[in-house]
Design a protein around this motif. Structure first.
Motif, PDB file in Angstrom:
ATOM      1  N   ASN A 196       0.562  -1.441   0.183  1.00  0.00           N
ATOM      2  CA  ASN A 196      -0.278   0.335  -0.095  1.00  0.00           C
ATOM      3  C   ASN A 196       0.937   1.339  -0.160  1.00  0.00           C
ATOM      4  O   ASN A 196       0.548   2.117   0.050  1.00  0.00           O
ATOM      5  N   HIS A 197       1.624   1.223  -0.138  1.00  0.00           N
ATOM      6  CA  HIS A 197       2.942   2.286  -0.680  1.00  0.00           C
ATOM      7  C   HIS A 197       2.773   2.855  -1.950  1.00  0.00           C
ATOM      8  O   HIS A 197       2.344   2.652  -3.193  1.00  0.00           O
ATOM      9  N   VAL A 198       2.424   4.146  -1.868  1.00  0.00           N
ATOM     10  CA  VAL A 198       2.313   5.204  -2.956  1.00  0.00           C
ATOM     11  C   VAL A 198       3.201   5.604  -3.312  1.00  0.00           C
ATOM     12  O   VAL A 198       4.001   6.030  -2.723  1.00  0.00           O
ATOM     13  N   LEU A 199       3.893   5.688  -4.708  1.00  0.00           N
ATOM     14  CA  LEU A 199       4.436   6.214  -5.258  1.00  0.00           C
ATOM     15  C   LEU A 199       4.277   8.024  -6.278  1.00  0.00           C
ATOM     16  O   LEU A 199       3.089   7.030  -7.212  1.00  0.00           O
ATOM     17  N   ARG A 200       4.524   8.663  -6.595  1.00  0.00           N
ATOM     18  CA  ARG A 200       4.302   9.946  -6.954  1.00  0.00           C
ATOM     19  C   ARG A 200       5.720   9.901  -8.215  1.00  0.00           C
ATOM     20  O   ARG A 200       6.825  10.392  -7.965  1.00  0.00           O
TER      21      ARG A 200
END
Length: 544
Positions: A196-200
């Motif tokens: 559930n880690h988010v990357l942008r």
């Protein structure tokens, strides 16, 4: 010499391009006036990338290929790199250059302008958004989100100008099958990992380039005179990078009236334009599914009023022979457009005929001219600016004897000749009989004793009947006066037509019927019983 006209590129890091998308600008191009003037004749070199992305991970490599429109020697290929604001030219033995460092690159093939620069970024980030170097209207646009490392993305979401345009857990690519100018903007990719880690990614400004600008309609004359030709041209310009793209053109009037089908020709010639062709004209250009239309251009067609109307006849001259064809020709010196011609008689003012056509001349034919057609004629012409009348032309009709009168005269002459010939032959026969006995009465009685088929004389082959002529005639004694000759057909008595002849076996025989005469006696000039007997005795039959 190309250095003075090369493209100037300003790379802005962290710029505020618009209030929505503060991002890195890949290509913001200004061209010098000198380059724009020479672009129409000198081709531009072009750079292609493999892989096609302008952003890659650090440690990867990109192959640049320089393409020119003319044959060139690879050892003369020039490459240029800008790094830290400085230009570093170099030459390579071929048209391909392998690049591993960030920077701005361009190339120049012999006989061509320098290419537009390409900015390459070798990023150290763990999550990047990849986009192609150059995208034009109608092209397929592919964006790709990539993550460095072994962890896989479970979901990818794309944003355009801070709006979600795609949310997928199956593909990390965004596909726009046919890009348009509206697809330009600021793009960003957000990815989710299994934990559930988010990357942008950083914001990336993508500009869709115009394949060709809006066409402009040009016309040789916006106020032409009726009947003249007009040339229309649809002008637009392809970028040098897409000079091999084929454009198609079409021309229209007012609300979608099609003047030409789509074709590769940007020109349209109207061979003859008329006042009803006035209106708003526009053209369209199309390629790769991209349609663009020009602004409207008003064309007002000018009409010349009718003037100098005159009437003439064919055959020429005022005198026409009865029975001939008479053609009335109505012409005008000036006047354009659809003109209504009308022909009239001067005495009655009645219309003999009317024609409407785009011409300065019209004809009306009278198939057979009669004496009743003699008189004055005039014509009128009107093309919407008022009726103009010609001067009156007088026509005289001359009557000549026709074939019918000639035949009547010939028939009368022939009939008279036949009568005279019959009388002469009859008189000759009578005279021969009289010489045979010296007595008229005896001759007549001997005729009665002859059998059938016996004739008195070779020249007297037919039966004759003599009857008395009553009237005021006083011939000499024992002279005959012939007044009427009638024909009796074989097998008929007393019938027949006067002066009739027949042709049998290629020789002519004349059948004489009544021959009326008067023989004066010793008393009061009346015929007695003896005389009547003589007349009866003259009734005989002579066969040919």
């Amino acid at each position: 010499m190309f250095l003075t006209s090369q493209v100037l590129l300003r790379l802005i890091w962290g710029c505020q391009v618009n209030p929505v998308c503060p991002c890195m600008v890949y290509s913001q191009v200004w061209s010098t006036q000198q380059e724009q003037e020479g672009a129409a004749t000198v081709p531009r070199s072009m750079i292609s990338l493999q892989p096609p992305w302008t952003t890659v991970f650090h440690g990867e490599r990109v192959n640049l290929t320089c393409n020119g429109s003319h044959f060139y020697a690879p050892e003369k290929m020039k490459w240029y790199r800008w790094y830290s604001g400085k230009q570093r030219p170099s030459e390579t033995p071929g048209n391909t250059l392998e690049v591993r460092d960030s920077g701005q690159y361009s190339c120049q093939a012999p006989g061509s302008l320098p290419s537009n620069p390409v900015h390459l970024l070798f990023s150290t980030a763990s999550f990047i958004l990849q986009a192609p170097h150059s995208v034009f209207e109608g092209d397929e646009l592919v964006l790709r989100c990539r993550k460095r490392g072994r962890e896989k993305l479970t979901a990818v979401r794309y944003f355009w100008n801070k709006k979600v345009i795609s949310d997928s857990n199956k593909s990390s690519d965004l596909l726009i099958s046919q890009a348009s100018l509206n697809n330009s903007g600021c793009y960003q990719c957000i990815g989710s990992l299994e934990n559930n880690h988010v990357l942008r990614t950083s914001l990336t400004n993508i500009r869709i380039q115009e394949l060709f600008p809006r066409p402009k309609l040009k016309v040789t004359d916006s106020q032409p005179t009726e009947g003249n030709s007009v040339n229309l041209s649809c002008k637009t310009q392809l970028p040098l990078e897409r000079s091999d793209t084929r454009l198609r053109f079409a021309f229209f009037r007012d609300h979608g009236i099609i003047l030409s089908n789509w074709s590769v020709s940007p020109e349209l010639q109207v061979t003859a334009i008329w006042r009803e062709d006035s209106g708003s004209y526009w053209c369209g250009a199309m390629s790769s599914g991209i349609h663009k239309r020009s602004l409207s251009l008003q064309i007002d067609v000018q009409r010349i009023p009718v003037s100098g109307v005159f009437l003439e006849t064919q055959p020429q001259g005022d005198l026409v022979v009865e029975g001939e064809i008479l053609v009335l020709v109505c012409s005008m010196v000036e006047g354009t457009g659809n003109t209504t011609f009308s022909w009239h008689r001067e005495d009655t003012r009645e219309s003999l005929g009317q024609k409407s056509q785009r011409s300065q001349r019209a004809e009306l034919e009278i198939p057979v001219i009669r004496e009743s057609h003699a008189g004055g004629y005039y014509c009128t012409a009107d093309n919407g600016y008022g009726l103009i009348q010609s001067e009156t032309v007088n026509v005289s009709v001359r009557s000549t004897p026709g074939k019918r009168r000639g035949l009547v005269a010939a028939g009368t002459t022939g009939g008279t000749f036949s009568v005279l010939l019959a009388v002469a032959l009859l008189f000759y026969c009578w005279h021969q009989r009289k010489l045979g006995d010296g007595s008229l009465g005896d001759t007549a009685r001997r005729c009665l004793t002859l059998g059938p088929g016996v004739s008195f004389h070779p020249m007297c082959p037919d039966p004759v009947e003599l009857q008395q002529l009553y009237g005021n005639v006083h011939p000499k004694e024992r002279d005959l006066v012939y007044s009427e000759i009638q024909i009796i057909q074989p097998g008929e008595e007393g019938g027949g037509n006067t002066f009739r002849t027949s042709l049998e076996d290629q020789h002519t025989s004349i059948v004489y019927s009544e021959v009326k005469t008067q023989i004066r006696d010793d008393s009061a000039g009346k015929i007695g019983s003896k005389d009547e007997d003589i007349m009866e005795n003259y009734k005989g039959v002579l066969l040919t």
